[in-house]
Design a protein around this motif. Structure first.
Motif, PDB file in Angstrom:
ATOM      1  N   TRP A  74       0.828  -1.214   0.000  1.00  0.00           N
ATOM      2  CA  TRP A  74       0.000   0.000   0.000  1.00  0.00           C
ATOM      3  C   TRP A  74       0.858   1.259   0.000  1.00  0.00           C
ATOM      4  N   THR A  75       1.955   1.229   0.719  1.00  0.00           N
ATOM      5  CA  THR A  75       2.798   2.421   0.829  1.00  0.00           C
ATOM      6  C   THR A  75       3.917   2.462  -0.211  1.00  0.00           C
ATOM      7  N   ASN A  76       4.002   1.444  -1.055  1.00  0.00           N
ATOM      8  CA  ASN A  76       5.072   1.404  -2.050  1.00  0.00           C
ATOM      9  C   ASN A  76       4.865   2.513  -3.083  1.00  0.00           C
ATOM     10  N   TYR A  77       5.947   3.205  -3.417  1.00  0.00           N
ATOM     11  CA  TYR A  77       5.865   4.301  -4.390  1.00  0.00           C
ATOM     12  C   TYR A  77       6.767   4.061  -5.600  1.00  0.00           C
ATOM     13  N   LEU A  78       7.991   3.620  -5.354  1.00  0.00           N
ATOM     14  CA  LEU A  78       8.977   3.548  -6.434  1.00  0.00           C
ATOM     15  C   LEU A  78       8.563   2.568  -7.525  1.00  0.00           C
TER      16      LEU A  78
END
Length: 287
Positions: free
Chosen positions: A214-218
């Motif tokens: 859920w918090t992954n961005y890259l």
């Protein structure tokens, strides 16, 4: 050693520990409080009032603007994040359970080498794999598809490690042998016996993987160019980058409210699975 008498004053070390814990609590909770307070403000109050206290209460208007802005794309981002996080975490938990149980309960050539490889993979920073994954998926034409985010999320070396440790400590060999004597196959033993015993650890693995996805961005920002496929993390950062771009600029209070709303599923997931998560951690640390 005798216990201190009721009239004895606490030592300096106790006050020191309490002070450190208090400072740590303020350090971690102050940004959360600021986010909650700022999400209730108008854009004018956000820059003119006290940053850590409420101004004109405009939470409903902010939330409405978040969900209707840009043609209502924010709910799509939330749905995408839910798809990637729930789907990836569920498959990752199942794979971790299967691999961890096999490593713990079966003797085969290369078992220790396989487990050591898993341990080494735990130490590899995930951002280090983003570019190689992009090149691999580009070669098989999976870039800019949901599979580019889902497939890497379905494998968790830490989940395999935790499942292996927990299965080895909590699933008795005698119980497995009893199932075999009753005529049960290996998959049935795993599904009806091992999974139930390992459930606290599996809930812990699911929660950790859910939060990580859920918090992954890259990874999604590299893999997904289509706005309608992006998760909420990438979308909110995109809005933040538009804050000073002409008439389409997104007000800062809307960006902050979008970030606050995106954290709600994490809080709900944590609270709903908290007792399983705590029991899994305690069992894993004592067995």
């Amino acid at each position: 050693m005798s216990a201190p008498s009721p009239g004895t004053r606490p030592g300096l070390s106790r006050y020191l520990v309490l002070g450190v814990l208090l400072l740590a609590s303020v350090y971690f909770l102050a940004p959360v409080w600021w986010l909650l307070v700022s999400s209730t403000k108008t854009n004018t109050d956000l820059f003119s009032g006290n940053g850590f206290w409420f101004g004109h209460f405009a939470l409903a208007e902010n939330v409405r603007e978040v969900f209707t802005r840009q043609g209502g794309i924010y709910p799509e981002w939330l749905a995408n994040s839910a798809l990637y996080a729930v789907g990836g975490a569920a498959v990752s938990t199942l794979i971790s359970a299967l691999a961890g149980y096999a490593l713990a309960k079966y003797r085969f050539r290369g078992r220790e080498f396989t487990f050591n490889t898993v341990l080494a993979a735990v130490l590899v920073p995930q951002p280090l794999l983003a570019v190689p994954l992009y090149l691999m998926f580009s070669g098989v034409h999976l870039v800019n598809t949901p599979w580019a985010v889902l497939l890497p999320s379905m494998v968790s070396p830490f989940g395999v490690y935790l499942a292996r440790i927990y299965a080895g400590a909590s699933v008795p060999d005698e119980l497995i042998e009893a199932g075999r004597l009753d005529g049960a196959g290996e998959l049935r033993i795993f599904a009806t016996i091992a999974l139930r015993v390992m459930s606290p650890a599996l809930v812990t693995i699911f929660l950790f993987q859910f939060v990580a996805i859920w918090t992954n961005y890259l990874l999604p920002v590299l893999m997904l160019a289509d706005d309608h496929l992006q998760p909420v993390t990438v979308g909110v950062v995109g809005w933040q980058a538009q804050r000073a771009i002409g008439p389409s600029a997104v007000p800062t209070n809307i960006v902050i409210t979008a970030a606050a709303v995106s954290a709600v599923p994490l809080v709900v997931m944590f609270l709903s699975l908290q007792r399983f998560w705590r029991s899994g951690l305690v069992a894993g640390s004592t067995k």
